[in-house]
Design a protein around this motif. Structure first.
Motif, PDB file in Angstrom:
ATOM      1  N   GLY A   6       0.863  -1.169   0.000  1.00 42.83           N
ATOM      2  CA  GLY A   6       0.000   0.000   0.000  1.00 42.83           C
ATOM      3  C   GLY A   6       0.902   1.222   0.000  1.00 42.83           C
ATOM      4  N   HIS A   7       0.457   2.312  -0.630  1.00 41.78           N
ATOM      5  CA  HIS A   7       1.342   3.457  -0.860  1.00 41.78           C
ATOM      6  C   HIS A   7       0.747   4.768  -0.344  1.00 41.78           C
ATOM      7  N   GLU A   8       1.661   5.744  -0.249  1.00 36.46           N
ATOM      8  CA  GLU A   8       1.291   7.075   0.214  1.00 36.46           C
ATOM      9  C   GLU A   8       0.228   7.735  -0.657  1.00 36.46           C
ATOM     10  N   SER A   9       0.250   7.446  -1.945  1.00 37.47           N
ATOM     11  CA  SER A   9      -0.690   8.057  -2.878  1.00 37.47           C
ATOM     12  C   SER A   9      -2.087   7.446  -2.795  1.00 37.47           C
ATOM     13  N   GLY A  10      -2.194   6.317  -2.109  1.00 33.94           N
ATOM     14  CA  GLY A  10      -3.461   5.595  -2.080  1.00 33.94           C
ATOM     15  C   GLY A  10      -3.460   4.361  -2.957  1.00 33.94           C
ATOM     16  N   LYS A  11      -2.345   4.172  -3.642  1.00 39.10           N
ATOM     17  CA  LYS A  11      -2.225   3.009  -4.532  1.00 39.10           C
ATOM     18  C   LYS A  11      -2.043   1.721  -3.741  1.00 39.10           C
ATOM     19  N   VAL A  12      -2.563   0.603  -4.256  1.00 40.01           N
ATOM     20  CA  VAL A  12      -2.126  -0.710  -3.795  1.00 40.01           C
ATOM     21  C   VAL A  12      -1.531  -1.427  -5.004  1.00 40.01           C
ATOM     22  N   ALA A  13      -0.541  -2.273  -4.753  1.00 40.80           N
ATOM     23  CA  ALA A  13       0.168  -2.883  -5.878  1.00 40.80           C
ATOM     24  C   ALA A  13       0.696  -4.258  -5.513  1.00 40.80           C
ATOM     25  N   LEU A  14       0.990  -5.035  -6.552  1.00 43.49           N
ATOM     26  CA  LEU A  14       1.668  -6.316  -6.407  1.00 43.49           C
ATOM     27  C   LEU A  14       3.004  -6.234  -7.130  1.00 43.49           C
ATOM     28  N   PHE A  15       4.064  -6.613  -6.422  1.00 47.58           N
ATOM     29  CA  PHE A  15       5.406  -6.600  -7.012  1.00 47.58           C
ATOM     30  C   PHE A  15       5.937  -8.025  -7.115  1.00 47.58           C
ATOM     31  N   ASP A  16       6.666  -8.272  -8.189  1.00 49.27           N
ATOM     32  CA  ASP A  16       7.405  -9.522  -8.300  1.00 49.27           C
ATOM     33  C   ASP A  16       8.545  -9.457  -7.285  1.00 49.27           C
ATOM     34  N   ALA A  17       8.560 -10.417  -6.349  1.00 47.29           N
ATOM     35  CA  ALA A  17       9.534 -10.358  -5.256  1.00 47.29           C
ATOM     36  C   ALA A  17      10.969 -10.506  -5.750  1.00 47.29           C
TER      37      ALA A  17
END
Lengths: 334, 60
Positions: A166-177
């Motif tokens: 979860g991010h400061e901008s309000g974004k949620v994301a999935l990252f390749d580890a």
């Protein structure tokens, strides 16, 4: 539902966590310490001392063997839950803002802050569970720098090889580890800082809270928003009840406390929302300042809140709560 | 108390809530399958509770 007041921290709480059995509650604070309490009576079992800055974040593994913490002193520490000894220290150029174990307890993901020429980073460490826990690797198995908005919270979803953020901008994301590639995102998950992210027991969905005054439930795989809970106050924490169809939300604005704070009980509330109907079902008052962090007992028999006021409050649910079916006999799968 | 509550809730609202629950449950059953498939793919031990749940679902 008489609360137990846990007094021991001298400054505001930053995160609280139950262990898997729910008999222990861990709390960390800006007062540099981490405490562990018996959840049934609020007795303090021990303190983990060593950090030289605010402790922002903690997590405990599913065996209640290792606890990990992250602090403003730029350190991440691994602790023995039982002895209170620090087993290992990782040092970074900036503060550690969030830590989380994976389901198998053999990896930790952490977020370090972007500051003074240092990029914000997400690192994944393998945790060596052999021996006494002191033999850890200083080097992460992966390290990447998300571009764009700063990550604030992170977790391992059920999909292997991916990190949820979860991010400061309000974004949620999935990252390749491994590669650090952003494989999926929802830029508009929230309109402001994501302050908390808690997974369902099977890690297939999660609830987020945000300064945008809403909390939301998302599908971990698609990042689709499934449910939205709109309040009138910035939210700092959101938790999923394991046995009841409720989410618990906490937050509040400091300015609200000026008006009519009674001597015994503060005005800041934990809000109960029905997670499927998106309706508020109740509130529990207590704290004298914003609610910073909420955790629910894994068996659903109690919940705890940690406040800006420096207190942790543990509430054991009455039978009337656990047996209540305010919406009739609808069976809801958790 | 529950009875009073129930009688004041309109049939429309009851139907709406039932639809929300049905949608939620359908999605949960689907994701539970996906979680199970992921666990199998990883070769990790599937706990018995999940296995039982799945058997029951298949019968239904």
């Amino acid at each position: 539902m008489r609360p137990i007041l846990l007094q021991g921290h001298e400054r505001s709480l930053t995160q609280i966590k139950f262990n898997r059995e729910g008999d222990l509650l861990f709390s960390c604070s800006k007062d540099l310490t981490i405490n562990v309490w018996f959840s049934h009576n609020g007795e303090r079992l021990g303190t983990y001392e060593g950090h030289n800055g605010a402790v922002w974040t903690i997590d405990v593994d599913s065996q209640s063997r290792f606890m990990v913490s992250g602090s403003a002193d730029n350190e991440m520490r691994l602790w023995s839950v039982q002895t209170g000894k620090c087993l290992f220290v990782w040092e970074f150029p900036t503060a550690v803002k969030h830590v989380a174990f994976n389901e198998d307890d053999d990896q930790i993901v952490c977020i370090t802050e972007q500051r003074m020429g240092h990029q914000g980073a997400i690192r994944v460490f393998n945790i060596n569970r052999e021996g006494d826990g002191t033999n850890q690797s200083l080097e992460p198995v992966s390290l990447f720098h998300p571009v764009g908005s700063k990550p604030t919270v992170c977790a391992f979803p059920y999909m292997s090889g991916l990190i949820l953020t979860g991010h400061e901008s309000g974004k949620v994301a999935l990252f390749d580890a491994k590669t650090g590639d952003e494989v999926l995102n929802n830029e508009r998950a929230h309109m402001d800082n994501v302050t908390d992210l808690q997974l369902s027991a099977d890690r297939s969905y999660f609830v987020t809270s945000s300064k945008d005054k809403t909390a939301r439930i998302h599908d971990a795989k698609t990042l689709r928003v499934l449910k939205t809970f709109s309040t009138e106050t910035p939210l700092n924490s959101a938790a999923l009840a394991p046995d009841q169809p409720y989410v618990l939300l906490g937050g509040g604005q400091e300015a609200m406390s000026v008006t009519t704070t009674s001597a015994r009980q503060g005005k800041f509330e934990t809000r109960f929302w029905h997670k499927v109907f998106e309706e508020e079902v109740g509130r529990v008052k207590g704290h004298f300042g914003p609610v910073n962090t909420i955790a629910i007992h894994p068996q659903g028999i109690a919940y705890a809140s940690g406040g800006e006021d420096g207190f942790v409050r543990v509430h054991h649910f009455d039978e009337s709560y656990t047996k209540a079916k305010p919406y009739g006999d609808l069976e809801i799968i958790n | 108390e529950d009875a009073v509550e129930e009688s004041t809730v309109s049939a429309e609202l009851i139907a709406y809530r039932k639809r929300l629950v049905d949608e939620w449950n359908a999605w949960r059953l689907q994701t539970q399958e996906e979680v199970l498939a992921e666990k199998r793919a990883r070769g990790s031990k599937v706990d018995t509770k999940h296995a039982e749940d799945e058997d029951r679902e298949e019968i239904e």
